[in-house]
Enzyme design. Structure first.
Site, PDB file in Angstrom:
ATOM      1  N   SER A 194       0.811  -1.211   0.000  1.00  0.00           N
ATOM      2  CA  SER A 194       0.000   0.000   0.000  1.00  0.00           C
ATOM      3  C   SER A 194       0.845   1.263   0.000  1.00  0.00           C
ATOM      4  CB  SER A 194      -0.930   0.027   1.212  1.00  0.00           C
ATOM      5  OG  SER A 194      -0.224   0.360   2.371  1.00  0.00           O
ATOM      6  N   LYS A 211       1.749   4.330   7.435  1.00  0.00           N
ATOM      7  CA  LYS A 211       0.894   5.231   6.666  1.00  0.00           C
ATOM      8  C   LYS A 211       1.408   6.665   6.737  1.00  0.00           C
ATOM      9  CE  LYS A 211      -2.565   2.384   5.563  1.00  0.00           C
ATOM     10  NZ  LYS A 211      -1.718   1.191   5.785  1.00  0.00           N
TER      11      LYS A 211
END
Lengths: 239, 239
Positions: free
Chosen positions: A153, A192
């Site tokens: 991701s 993230k």
DNA sequence: ATAATACACGAACATGTGTCCTATGTCAAG
DNA sequence: CTTGACATAGGACACATGTTCGTGTATTAT
């Protein structure tokens, strides 16, 4: 001020955090007055008052009449503190080469739990060795740890499956920084981009194929560290 | 007393041993007077004298006017299993540190000469130091060199502006490998994925915003090396 | 022999630092 | 309202602790 809060009050937490961080930064304990400054308390007696409570609750121990003798028994940031402690022994003894503990695997895509407890142990053989010359000089060795990335991701952020990321311990982050966060509810850690919005925190995977994670309760996540370096071993087709 | 002994005198060793042990036992540093007791020295000034020397020799560091603020930088304790273990670790690590010459910057438009002769000399200050443990075991150290990347044509391949890439010298490459190639016509070196097609060679930047470079004359390009590792230093917003 | 230097002692000093006493304010229960 | 437990502040106090200065004694170099 919160009263009667069972367990640790806000002040207690601040003190524990300060103690942990101060010791990591300086290698010795702060004085009563330094602790007071950190929580904006002028009187030494009040700090003493809190310290006695923390000692009562077995969070710290200290030697009577001995300066700067506070020991942190239950680090308020349990995993990270322990790690840096272990690191100090190896890392500080060396100037050029730094052994950074590889704590485990972090799932950048679909997050798979790394129980926080896993962060507590660190086997020196699994460490990642880094030349100090590669790190920005201001980095404190004791604050660093390494994780191996699984998932994709973060591809657009130049982090791929299999990469090793070096992180610096941090409890806070500025908008746009890449962080490793522990999601309390899910009991998992993920990598993230961090954005604080009005009432929520948005954890943005750089890869647009993945949706951001929105956290509305700030206590539901804990920032474990900021990414300071990424190491990628590129496989060659033929040796 | 031994005089003029270069390095650590007996006293120095005793102090370092005491410091290490005391800190392990108590979690904080001893005071000057406690150190004095441990080496049967009555005067605090003499202890201070030794501590200054140890600090000069970078064995410890301490904060001025702060009690018990001694930090042990190089633990001295040959006896203890723990320490000798750590030292062994350190020793092994040092042997495994590899200096890779950083030849220059790779960038579209700026040619980087990488003749084999250039590989012979390199200035250690400009080298990139890598722990051997990070490299695939089969890599021959002498074949490796480093380049700093400028430009963003490889962004999707997890290589960004400012990254350091470690390459292994090679004259050929298999399809799909990431290589540094010297384009004779343009007199420049660039980093691309390598694909050999029927009569041409396609140099593919992973970033789709950039068009591939098609080379029809095999002699118009020279492969300088294959990418084996990418190191990226991530800037943090606030130090 | 003389000077320079490293090693050593002790004590005085200033201040860093933990301890403790008193006073004040706040809030919930009686 | 009173009381008491808790939270907070300020400061005095003792002593722990780092710093410094004066002095002395070996060892080494000139």
């Amino acid at each position: 001020m919160a009263r009667r809060s069972e367990g640790l009050s806000d002040r207690h937490k601040k003190i524990m955090t300060f103690l942990t961080k101060f010791q990591e930064d300086n290698g010795y304990s702060p004085s009563i007055r330094e602790i007071g400054d950190s929580i904006a308390v002028k009187s030494t007696s009040l700090v003493d008052y809190y310290l006695n409570q923390l000692e009562e609750m077995k969070f710290i121990s200290r030697e009577g009449r001995v300066s700067r003798s506070i020991r942190v028994l239950k680090p308020y940031l349990p995993a990270t503190a322990k790690v840096s402690n272990a690191l100090r022994q190896v890392g500080r003894s060396l100037e050029d080469l730094i052994a950074i503990p590889r704590l485990g695997v972090i799932q950048a895509g679909q997050p798979i739990p790394i129980p926080a407890s896993d962060l507590a142990y660190f086997d020196s053989e699994s460490g990642v060795e880094i030349a100090r010359s590669l790190l920005p000089s201001r980095e404190k060795v004791s604050d660093l740890f390494a994780l191996e990335v699984q998932g994709d991701s973060m591809i657009d952020a130049s982090i791929n499956d299999g990469d090793i990321v070096i992180l610096r311990q941090a409890q806070e982050a500025a908008n746009g920084e890449m962080v490793a966060v522990w999601l309390v509810d899910r009991d998992e850690t993920t990598l993230k981009y961090f954005y604080r919005e009005q009432d929520t925190i948005r954890l943005q995977p750089a890869n647009p194929q993945y949706a951001p994670i929105i956290v509305d309760n700030p206590k539901a996540l804990r920032i474990m560290g900021k990414v300071v370096m990424v190491i990628r071993q590129v496989p060659t087709v033929a040796g």
